[in-house]
Design an enzyme around this catalytic site. Structure first.
Site, PDB file in Angstrom:
ATOM      1  N   GLY A  58      -4.674  -5.220  -9.835  1.00  0.00           N
ATOM      2  CA  GLY A  58      -3.301  -5.690  -9.830  1.00  0.00           C
ATOM      3  C   GLY A  58      -2.582  -5.696 -11.167  1.00  0.00           C
ATOM      4  O   GLY A  58      -1.376  -5.961 -11.210  1.00  0.00           O
ATOM      5  N   PRO A  78      -9.514  -2.458 -10.906  1.00  0.00           N
ATOM      6  CA  PRO A  78      -8.249  -1.906 -11.414  1.00  0.00           C
ATOM      7  C   PRO A  78      -7.970  -0.534 -10.819  1.00  0.00           C
ATOM      8  O   PRO A  78      -8.887   0.254 -10.610  1.00  0.00           O
ATOM      9  CB  PRO A  78      -8.496  -1.794 -12.920  1.00  0.00           C
ATOM     10  CG  PRO A  78      -9.980  -1.608 -13.045  1.00  0.00           C
ATOM     11  CD  PRO A  78     -10.600  -2.380 -11.906  1.00  0.00           C
ATOM     12  N   GLY A  79      -6.728  -0.264 -10.514  1.00  0.00           N
ATOM     13  CA  GLY A  79      -6.320   1.053 -10.030  1.00  0.00           C
ATOM     14  C   GLY A  79      -5.176   1.561 -10.887  1.00  0.00           C
ATOM     15  O   GLY A  79      -5.358   2.341 -11.817  1.00  0.00           O
ATOM     16  N   ARG A  80      -3.988   1.034 -10.599  1.00  0.00           N
ATOM     17  CA  ARG A  80      -2.763   1.470 -11.261  1.00  0.00           C
ATOM     18  C   ARG A  80      -2.868   1.476 -12.793  1.00  0.00           C
ATOM     19  O   ARG A  80      -2.410   2.409 -13.449  1.00  0.00           O
ATOM     20  CB  ARG A  80      -1.633   0.534 -10.845  1.00  0.00           C
ATOM     21  CG  ARG A  80      -0.248   0.964 -11.287  1.00  0.00           C
ATOM     22  CD  ARG A  80       0.783  -0.120 -10.963  1.00  0.00           C
ATOM     23  NE  ARG A  80       0.647  -0.667  -9.638  1.00  0.00           N
ATOM     24  CZ  ARG A  80       1.340  -0.252  -8.582  1.00  0.00           C
ATOM     25  NH1 ARG A  80       2.253   0.689  -8.713  1.00  0.00           N
ATOM     26  NH2 ARG A  80       1.151  -0.798  -7.401  1.00  0.00           N
ATOM     27  N   ARG A 104       6.880   6.508  -3.564  1.00  0.00           N
ATOM     28  CA  ARG A 104       7.177   5.170  -4.092  1.00  0.00           C
ATOM     29  C   ARG A 104       8.673   4.845  -4.190  1.00  0.00           C
ATOM     30  O   ARG A 104       9.081   3.744  -3.816  1.00  0.00           O
ATOM     31  CB  ARG A 104       6.471   4.942  -5.435  1.00  0.00           C
ATOM     32  CG  ARG A 104       4.933   5.014  -5.310  1.00  0.00           C
ATOM     33  CD  ARG A 104       4.217   4.586  -6.579  1.00  0.00           C
ATOM     34  NE  ARG A 104       4.333   3.160  -6.782  1.00  0.00           N
ATOM     35  CZ  ARG A 104       5.149   2.577  -7.634  1.00  0.00           C
ATOM     36  NH1 ARG A 104       5.913   3.307  -8.429  1.00  0.00           N
ATOM     37  NH2 ARG A 104       5.197   1.280  -7.725  1.00  0.00           N
ATOM     38  N   TYR A 160       9.335   1.716  -1.857  1.00  0.00           N
ATOM     39  CA  TYR A 160       9.501   0.419  -2.530  1.00  0.00           C
ATOM     40  C   TYR A 160      10.785   0.337  -3.333  1.00  0.00           C
ATOM     41  O   TYR A 160      11.002  -0.655  -4.024  1.00  0.00           O
ATOM     42  CB  TYR A 160       8.375   0.164  -3.538  1.00  0.00           C
ATOM     43  CG  TYR A 160       6.953   0.362  -3.095  1.00  0.00           C
ATOM     44  CD1 TYR A 160       6.423  -0.338  -2.013  1.00  0.00           C
ATOM     45  CD2 TYR A 160       6.116   1.218  -3.805  1.00  0.00           C
ATOM     46  CE1 TYR A 160       5.097  -0.171  -1.652  1.00  0.00           C
ATOM     47  CE2 TYR A 160       4.789   1.388  -3.444  1.00  0.00           C
ATOM     48  CZ  TYR A 160       4.288   0.689  -2.359  1.00  0.00           C
ATOM     49  OH  TYR A 160       2.983   0.850  -2.013  1.00  0.00           O
ATOM     50  N   CYS A 170      14.625  16.168   4.903  1.00  0.00           N
ATOM     51  CA  CYS A 170      15.796  15.794   5.705  1.00  0.00           C
ATOM     52  C   CYS A 170      15.781  14.317   6.060  1.00  0.00           C
ATOM     53  O   CYS A 170      15.554  13.945   7.215  1.00  0.00           O
ATOM     54  CB  CYS A 170      15.865  16.683   6.936  1.00  0.00           C
ATOM     55  SG  CYS A 170      16.077  18.393   6.463  1.00  0.00           S
TER      56      CYS A 170
HETATM   57  C1  LIG Z   1      -4.926  -1.963  -4.017  1.00  0.00           C
HETATM   58  C2  LIG Z   1      -6.084  -2.816  -4.364  1.00  0.00           C
HETATM   59  C3  LIG Z   1      -6.571  -2.857  -5.676  1.00  0.00           C
HETATM   60  C4  LIG Z   1      -5.942  -2.108  -6.813  1.00  0.00           C
HETATM   61  O1  LIG Z   1      -4.694  -2.580  -7.144  1.00  0.00           O
HETATM   62  P1  LIG Z   1      -3.961  -2.048  -8.476  1.00  0.00           P
HETATM   63  O2  LIG Z   1      -2.687  -2.759  -8.482  1.00  0.00           O
HETATM   64  O3  LIG Z   1      -3.802  -0.579  -8.333  1.00  0.00           O
HETATM   65  O4  LIG Z   1      -4.833  -2.403  -9.635  1.00  0.00           O
HETATM   66  C5  LIG Z   1      -7.687  -3.617  -5.921  1.00  0.00           C
HETATM   67  N1  LIG Z   1      -8.293  -4.333  -4.944  1.00  0.00           N
HETATM   68  C6  LIG Z   1      -7.853  -4.312  -3.667  1.00  0.00           C
HETATM   69  C7  LIG Z   1      -8.574  -5.090  -2.642  1.00  0.00           C
HETATM   70  C8  LIG Z   1      -6.735  -3.562  -3.342  1.00  0.00           C
HETATM   71  O5  LIG Z   1      -6.286  -3.572  -2.088  1.00  0.00           O
END
Ligand SMILES: *Cc1c(COP(=O)(O)O)cnc(C)c1O
Length: 435
Positions: free
Chosen positions: A239, A274-276, A312, A316, A343
């Site tokens: 997150g 972590p992802g984003r 996105r 969003y 379209c």
């Molecule tokens: C989407 C998600 C993440 C990653 O969130 P980021 O905002 O990209 O860091 C981590 N844990 C869970 C359970 C998620 O659904």
């Protein structure tokens, strides 16, 4: 930050001008910087070096095999949300003992596949799911490690679509039911209650919600201890936000400074997802200007990438900075909508955006597109999905090819009763054409 920068007016990814990639493989395409990815991963890893930890890269943000392999080589695990993601993670060489499985709707087949693969644990989101996992584990004569996902009811102050830890959220188990659910879990014979999990949302730009949520989780951990349930893992989810325009999110070291003291005496392994924050700013979507048009009230720049390539903005209302790949210092600033060929009126990459005037054929880089970019792309309007490129120094590596027209219809079939066109008004002409 990242490794996209201008050199003599040309936008580069590391040592490669983006225009060169466009020349080689055409547009649109996604491009990722190897150096940025590695630096972002290491920033988290080293920030938490004094806490026993596992980084489980949230692969729903970017699940390309090359990116996953790169992460795995840095020591990352994976946070998966489907059997498909498990397949990708294993194929890319992510060690199963570093894979955690989240999501509210895991089916029995996925549970079986995960148990067979020896993943670290399931992040369980309901008591129904808990019973299903117990059942499948019993069939397989094994024990499933789980963490219960608890909803700490903390407002992450982010977009409602990416806010996941509030009471009304579909995710997790509400905090007031958590004790009961843990009791149930520890009573099930084929469940090993290994930890607790929370993930309150995405693109968080403030540290307070992380701290508040962890404090609530730690209260629960203490209560559980009192009842003889000793957890080995605390999973704080992902997150952490990134800079799309002028946000100033905390750095991993700030997060560590705030959270580590709370974890000091726990003797638990910390899991992060972590992802984003790892991939977001490591990637861009490069697109070409096709046409321009203006009405009395609006000016449109029509580009060859669309909402099916980067969802996105449409989904969003997300902001992505758009940079010209070649700077023209004399260009005057104009306010435009940057739109794609799909379209739908909702198909835009930017709305009412002040940017330097462009002309047909110019290349634009849609920045911060590495996370939730390609993975959310679709074939809507029968548009082939675009290629992905990894840049490492001077090297250009195509890590996913552009889809072909044949790819678009792969797996589709015309049933036998439709194959013969006899009896239809067009039968004759069809036959004729075939001869
Ligand atoms: C989407 C998600 C993440 C990653 O969130 P980021 O905002 O990209 O860091 C981590 N844990 C869970 C359970 C998620 O659904």
């Amino acid at each position: 930050m990242h490794d996209f920068a201008y050199r003599q007016g040309e936008l580069y990814c590391e040592d490669v001008p983006l225009s060169r990639i466009a020349k080689e493989i055409g547009t649109p395409f996604y491009v990722y910087s190897h150096a940025t990815l590695v630096r972002h991963f290491r920033a988290i890893d080293s920030a938490f070096q004094h806490v026993p930890h596992i980084i489980a890269f949230a692969m729903k943000s970017n699940s390309n095999l090359a990116i996953l392999r790169l992460m795995a080589r840095e020591g990352s695990g994976a946070d998966i949300v489907s059997g498909g993601e498990l397949y990708r993670a294993l194929k890319a060489g992510v060690p199963p003992e570093k894979i955690v499985f989240a999501g509210v709707g895991k089916n029995r087949e996925e549970i079986r596949y995960a148990l067979k693969s020896g993943i670290l644990m399931f992040n369980v989101e309901s008591s129904d799911e808990l019973r299903a996992i117990d059942d499948v584990a019993a069939e397989m004569r094994t024990k499933a490690r789980v963490a219960l996902r608890v909803n700490p009811d903390v407002d992450p102050k982010t977009h409602p679509y990416i806010s996941t830890g509030m009471k009304k959220s579909k995710f997790g188990i509400s905090a007031d039911r958590a004790l009961e659910e843990f009791k149930l879990a520890s009573s099930l014979k084929h469940i090993d209650v290994a930890g607790v999990h929370k993930h309150i949302g995405s693109q968080l730009t403030d540290i307070t919600p992380f701290v508040d949520a962890l404090k609530k989780i730690l209260e629960l951990v203490e209560q559980l201890k009192g009842r003889g349930i000793n957890l080995r893992y605390i999973n704080i989810g992902g997150g952490l936000g990134i800079t799309y325009s002028d946000e100033t999110p905390p750095e991993p070291k700030d997060l560590s400074a705030a959270l580590s003291p709370l974890l000091r005496d726990l003797k638990c392994t910390l899991i992060m997802e972590p992802g984003r924050v790892i991939v977001g700013n490591a990637g861009a979507l490069v697109t070409k200007v096709l046409y321009q048009k203006a009405s009395d009230v609006k000016r449109f720049v029509i580009v060859d990438a669309a909402m099916n390539d980067l969802l996105r903005p449409s989904l969003y209302g997300a902001f992505h900075e758009i940079k010209p790949v070649r700077e023209t210092p004399a260009a005057k600033s104009v306010t435009v909508d940057v739109v794609g060929p799909v379209c739908e009126s909702g198909d835009f990459l930017a709305k009412d955006r002040a940017m330097p005037e462009v002309k047909a054929g110019d290349l634009l880089a849609v920045m911060s597109a590495g996370a939730y970019g390609f993975v959310m792309s679709s074939n809507y309007n029968s548009r082939p999905r675009v290629p992905e490129v990894l840049v490492k120094g001077r090297e250009i590596h195509v890590i996913r090819q552009r889809e072909s027209l044949a790819d678009l219809v792969r797996g589709e079939a015309i049933p036998a009763f439709l194959k013969s066109k006899a009896g239809t008004p067009s039968a004759k002409t069809t036959k004729k054409r075939k001869q």
